[in-house]
Design a protein around this motif. Structure first.
Motif, PDB file in Angstrom:
ATOM      1  N   TRP A  73     -53.653 -29.070 -26.690  1.00 58.41           N
ATOM      2  CA  TRP A  73     -53.551 -27.637 -26.422  1.00 58.41           C
ATOM      3  C   TRP A  73     -54.642 -26.939 -27.214  1.00 58.41           C
ATOM      4  CZ3 TRP A  73     -50.747 -25.386 -22.771  1.00 58.41           C
ATOM      5  CH2 TRP A  73     -49.686 -26.107 -22.223  1.00 58.41           C
ATOM      6  N   ASP A 128     -56.047 -23.142 -28.248  1.00 60.16           N
ATOM      7  CA  ASP A 128     -55.874 -21.693 -28.279  1.00 60.16           C
ATOM      8  C   ASP A 128     -57.236 -21.035 -28.376  1.00 60.16           C
ATOM      9  OD1 ASP A 128     -53.107 -21.912 -28.184  1.00 60.16           O
ATOM     10  OD2 ASP A 128     -52.909 -21.938 -30.364  1.00 60.16           O
ATOM     11  N   SER A 150     -54.275 -19.724 -24.045  1.00 59.07           N
ATOM     12  CA  SER A 150     -54.092 -21.123 -24.391  1.00 59.07           C
ATOM     13  C   SER A 150     -54.476 -21.967 -23.191  1.00 59.07           C
ATOM     14  CB  SER A 150     -52.635 -21.382 -24.775  1.00 59.07           C
ATOM     15  OG  SER A 150     -52.475 -22.694 -25.231  1.00 59.07           O
ATOM     16  N   TYR A 169     -55.001 -26.278 -21.717  1.00 56.34           N
ATOM     17  CA  TYR A 169     -54.542 -27.651 -21.851  1.00 56.34           C
ATOM     18  C   TYR A 169     -55.667 -28.582 -21.432  1.00 56.34           C
ATOM     19  CZ  TYR A 169     -51.304 -31.616 -21.173  1.00 56.34           C
ATOM     20  OH  TYR A 169     -50.640 -32.829 -21.232  1.00 56.34           O
ATOM     21  N   LYS A 192     -51.237 -16.118 -23.464  1.00 55.60           N
ATOM     22  CA  LYS A 192     -50.359 -17.127 -24.059  1.00 55.60           C
ATOM     23  C   LYS A 192     -48.896 -16.680 -23.988  1.00 55.60           C
ATOM     24  CE  LYS A 192     -49.940 -20.063 -28.070  1.00 55.60           C
ATOM     25  NZ  LYS A 192     -50.541 -20.480 -29.310  1.00 55.60           N
TER      26      LYS A 192
END
Length: 126
Positions: free
Chosen positions: A31, A33, A42, A44, A93
């Motif tokens: 992950w 940020d 955020s 992935y 987020k």
């Protein structure tokens, strides 16, 4: 008889070697940020470390329902094909709209930001 036993032994040994190699390879995930202006976002990152060398990348954007388990599943499916995938959360987020009107409002806000030229530089160039 001895050849048959030797063949079975070789096949069994080869299967163990292949299984050991497959067990070491894994999908790598992280992950990440980041911020766009004041918005906390955020993303992935996922890739298969069993794929050797350089790999093409895919920038994936979720649908109007927001970042979800489906987004993660799609990212994993693409990564299994040999790509490095970064699935970004364009809403912010932790922002996941729950109803269709919320989804429409959220995507409209995002679209207005993109159309006004306040999107990240790569989006403005296309």
């Amino acid at each position: 008889m001895k050849i048959a036993r030797l063949s079975r032994f070789i096949l069994a040994a080869a299967a163990l070697v292949l299984q050991a190699g497959a067990a070491q390879a894994a999908m790598k995930t992280q992950w990440i940020d980041y911020k766009q202006g004041n918005a906390a976002l955020s993303g992935y990152l996922i890739y298969d470390d069993a794929v050797p060398g350089r790999r093409p990348g895919v920038l994936m954007i979720h649908d109007r329902s927001g970042f979800s388990e489906n987004t993660l599943a799609d990212a994993q499916m693409i990564a299994k094909l040999g790509y490095v995938v970064f699935a970004e959360d364009i809403f912010g987020k932790g922002i996941v709209p729950k109803t269709v009107p919320e989804m429409t409002d959220t995507i409209t806000i995002y679209n207005n930001v993109v159309l006004k030229g306040q999107a990240p530089l790569p989006l403005r160039q296309h």
